[in-house]
Design a protein around this motif. Structure first.
Motif, PDB file in Angstrom:
ATOM      1  N   ASN A 141       0.908  -1.317  -0.119  1.00 27.96           N
ATOM      2  CA  ASN A 141      -0.037   0.026  -0.106  1.00 27.96           C
ATOM      3  C   ASN A 141       0.985   1.513   0.181  1.00 27.96           C
ATOM      4  N   ALA A 142       2.151   1.405   0.073  1.00 24.65           N
ATOM      5  CA  ALA A 142       3.095   2.577   0.286  1.00 24.65           C
ATOM      6  C   ALA A 142       4.522   2.638  -0.165  1.00 24.65           C
ATOM      7  N   ASN A 143       4.585   2.864  -1.257  1.00 28.75           N
ATOM      8  CA  ASN A 143       6.079   3.714  -1.632  1.00 28.75           C
ATOM      9  C   ASN A 143       6.765   4.255  -0.611  1.00 28.75           C
ATOM     10  N   ARG A 144       5.637   5.323  -0.600  1.00 30.87           N
ATOM     11  CA  ARG A 144       5.697   6.866  -0.309  1.00 30.87           C
ATOM     12  C   ARG A 144       5.074   7.610   0.788  1.00 30.87           C
ATOM     13  N   ILE A 145       5.130   7.813   2.091  1.00 29.20           N
ATOM     14  CA  ILE A 145       3.899   8.840   3.084  1.00 29.20           C
ATOM     15  C   ILE A 145       5.135  10.151   2.952  1.00 29.20           C
ATOM     16  N   GLU A 146       3.929  11.097   2.849  1.00 30.02           N
ATOM     17  CA  GLU A 146       4.207  12.655   3.474  1.00 30.02           C
ATOM     18  C   GLU A 146       3.116  12.931   4.668  1.00 30.02           C
ATOM     19  N   LEU A 147       3.932  13.526   5.519  1.00 29.38           N
ATOM     20  CA  LEU A 147       2.879  13.514   6.793  1.00 29.38           C
ATOM     21  C   LEU A 147       2.752  14.598   6.852  1.00 29.38           C
ATOM     22  N   PHE A 148       2.247  16.026   6.961  1.00 27.37           N
ATOM     23  CA  PHE A 148       2.364  16.973   7.529  1.00 27.37           C
ATOM     24  C   PHE A 148       0.456  17.382   8.743  1.00 27.37           C
ATOM     25  N   CYS A 149       1.875  17.399   9.990  1.00 26.46           N
ATOM     26  CA  CYS A 149       1.322  18.538  11.334  1.00 26.46           C
ATOM     27  C   CYS A 149       0.560  19.855  10.929  1.00 26.46           C
ATOM     28  N   ASN A 150      -0.423  19.739  11.309  1.00 28.97           N
ATOM     29  CA  ASN A 150      -1.293  20.525  11.236  1.00 28.97           C
ATOM     30  C   ASN A 150      -1.661  21.445  12.212  1.00 28.97           C
ATOM     31  N   ALA A 151      -1.818  20.967  13.435  1.00 33.49           N
ATOM     32  CA  ALA A 151      -1.656  21.599  14.838  1.00 33.49           C
ATOM     33  C   ALA A 151      -1.136  20.529  15.958  1.00 33.49           C
ATOM     34  N   ARG A 152      -0.842  21.072  17.035  1.00 35.85           N
ATOM     35  CA  ARG A 152      -0.189  20.326  18.222  1.00 35.85           C
ATOM     36  C   ARG A 152      -1.043  21.353  19.627  1.00 35.85           C
ATOM     37  N   GLU A 153      -0.979  20.818  20.442  1.00 38.46           N
ATOM     38  CA  GLU A 153      -1.840  20.566  21.894  1.00 38.46           C
ATOM     39  C   GLU A 153      -0.660  19.550  23.062  1.00 38.46           C
ATOM     40  N   SER A 154      -0.852  20.059  24.230  1.00 43.16           N
ATOM     41  CA  SER A 154      -0.117  19.165  24.621  1.00 43.16           C
ATOM     42  C   SER A 154      -0.160  19.860  26.324  1.00 43.16           C
ATOM     43  N   SER A 180      -1.010  15.747  21.559  1.00 42.25           N
ATOM     44  CA  SER A 180      -1.823  15.536  20.315  1.00 42.25           C
ATOM     45  C   SER A 180      -1.135  16.374  19.396  1.00 42.25           C
ATOM     46  N   GLU A 181      -1.770  15.078  17.938  1.00 43.99           N
ATOM     47  CA  GLU A 181      -0.871  15.996  16.786  1.00 43.99           C
ATOM     48  C   GLU A 181      -2.028  15.245  15.874  1.00 43.99           C
ATOM     49  N   TYR A 182      -2.622  16.550  14.674  1.00 41.50           N
ATOM     50  CA  TYR A 182      -3.420  16.416  13.574  1.00 41.50           C
ATOM     51  C   TYR A 182      -2.778  16.843  12.915  1.00 41.50           C
ATOM     52  N   ILE A 183      -2.728  15.279  11.664  1.00 43.01           N
ATOM     53  CA  ILE A 183      -1.810  14.997  10.568  1.00 43.01           C
ATOM     54  C   ILE A 183      -2.353  14.997   9.451  1.00 43.01           C
ATOM     55  N   ARG A 184      -2.722  15.822   8.631  1.00 47.95           N
ATOM     56  CA  ARG A 184      -2.731  14.880   7.128  1.00 47.95           C
ATOM     57  C   ARG A 184      -1.804  14.506   6.759  1.00 47.95           C
ATOM     58  N   GLN A 185      -2.663  13.349   6.032  1.00 46.51           N
ATOM     59  CA  GLN A 185      -1.318  11.891   5.112  1.00 46.51           C
ATOM     60  C   GLN A 185      -1.631  11.870   4.104  1.00 46.51           C
ATOM     61  N   VAL A 186      -0.485  11.583   3.403  1.00 43.70           N
ATOM     62  CA  VAL A 186      -0.551  11.222   2.036  1.00 43.70           C
ATOM     63  C   VAL A 186       0.273  10.587   1.374  1.00 43.70           C
ATOM     64  N   THR A 187      -0.706   9.430   0.659  1.00 42.30           N
ATOM     65  CA  THR A 187       0.508   7.989   0.713  1.00 42.30           C
ATOM     66  C   THR A 187       0.640   7.732  -0.836  1.00 42.30           C
ATOM     67  N   PHE A 188       2.046   7.885  -1.497  1.00 48.71           N
ATOM     68  CA  PHE A 188       2.431   7.700  -2.667  1.00 48.71           C
ATOM     69  C   PHE A 188       2.281   5.312  -2.300  1.00 48.71           C
ATOM     70  N   GLY A 189       1.264   5.287  -3.738  1.00 51.63           N
ATOM     71  CA  GLY A 189       1.396   3.611  -3.645  1.00 51.63           C
ATOM     72  C   GLY A 189       1.850   3.408  -5.059  1.00 51.63           C
ATOM     73  N   LEU A 190       0.989   2.043  -5.692  1.00 56.76           N
ATOM     74  CA  LEU A 190       0.925   0.716  -6.806  1.00 56.76           C
ATOM     75  C   LEU A 190      -0.386   1.303  -7.222  1.00 56.76           C
ATOM     76  N   SER A 191      -0.786   2.058  -8.292  1.00 54.07           N
ATOM     77  CA  SER A 191      -1.900   1.773  -8.776  1.00 54.07           C
ATOM     78  C   SER A 191      -1.956   0.474  -9.666  1.00 54.07           C
ATOM     79  N   GLN A 192      -3.632   0.006  -9.898  1.00 56.31           N
ATOM     80  CA  GLN A 192      -3.643  -0.584 -11.202  1.00 56.31           C
ATOM     81  C   GLN A 192      -3.227   0.052 -12.459  1.00 56.31           C
ATOM     82  N   GLU A 193      -3.108   1.124 -12.793  1.00 53.14           N
ATOM     83  CA  GLU A 193      -2.930   1.414 -14.063  1.00 53.14           C
ATOM     84  C   GLU A 193      -1.807   1.737 -14.046  1.00 53.14           C
TER      85      GLU A 193
END
Length: 234
Positions: A141-154, A180-193
């Motif tokens: 399911n993954a060749n590469r993952i990009e993580l973006f943290c949009n907010a933190r609380e502690s 806490s961490e609020y994350i936006r994750q973009v996952t790159f993987g192989l597709s059917q095409e």
């Protein structure tokens, strides 16, 4: 109060709403009782569907929702895995976590094999963006993952500590650290095409509760609650 500890103490998932992103958050600093390298034992405790507006059947049919597929939540690459052992490290000088070390250990442990090739992360230059490169063609399911943290609380709170023998029991306290961490994750993987990369975007937040163990500085207990958020078009 309305702090993070108060929200988590309610044990009400509906109180853990997605954050409104404004100013990029600074790096998380952890308290001294968490510093060092730790052997983590992580046990899966279950899940719930708190939404009253979206039918459970509709949620279950959407495999793009984080948590339903392996690697869709980077720190928990196999969400339903019963028991996972890995290592976590927090720098004793800066109080910042060694995210490359911890994530590499966690991902490999959750998947059950060496999946990671490299982690791109500079906590001082930009603590809110991280790149994970997987060994090619080893993880479905993954060749590469990009993580973006949009907010933190502690928040660090002290509570009365029970069960400590000796004088001054009523004055004894132990520390609880919530973050806490609020994350936006973009996952790159192989597709059917052929020749076209599969790209999946997911939003979620981790809510950690760490408890100092008064009896021993060599152990602590923790709880991780992960809330998944849907984009409006979902």
């Amino acid at each position: 109060g309305g702090g993070l500890a108060a929200k988590l103490s309610k044990r009400d998932p509906s109180a853990l709403k997605n954050s409104v992103f404004n100013i990029p958050p600074s790096a998380q600093i952890y308290p001294p009782f968490m510093h060092g390298t730790w052997d983590v034992s992580l046990k899966f405790r279950g899940y719930i569907f708190p939404s009253t507006r979206i039918p459970k059947e509709k949620l279950l049919s959407n495999f793009a929702i984080p948590g339903f597929q392996k690697c869709s939540i980077a720190a928990l690459c196999d969400v339903g895995r019963d028991l996972t052992y890995y290592k976590m490290r927090i720098d004793s000088t800066t109080g910042k976590d060694d995210r490359a070390y911890t994530l590499t250990n966690s991902i490999n442990a959750h998947l059950g094999y060496d999946a990671m090739r490299s982690v791109t992360y500079d906590v001082n230059a930009n603590p809110n963006r991280l790149g994970l490169d997987f060994i090619p063609n080893r993880t479905r399911n993954a060749n590469r993952i990009e993580l973006f943290c949009n907010a933190r609380e502690s928040e660090l709170v002290e509570v009365p500590s029970s069960g400590i023998s000796g004088e001054g029991d009523d004055l004894a306290t132990k520390k609880i650290f919530v973050c806490s961490e609020y994350i936006r994750q973009v996952t790159f993987g192989l597709s059917q095409e052929f020749g076209v990369a599969r790209q999946v975007v997911g939003n979620y937040a981790h809510f950690w509760t760490w408890r100092e163990q008064q009896e021993s500085s060599d152990s602590m207990t923790g709880n991780l609650l992960t809330a998944v958020y849907l984009d409006p078009q979902d």
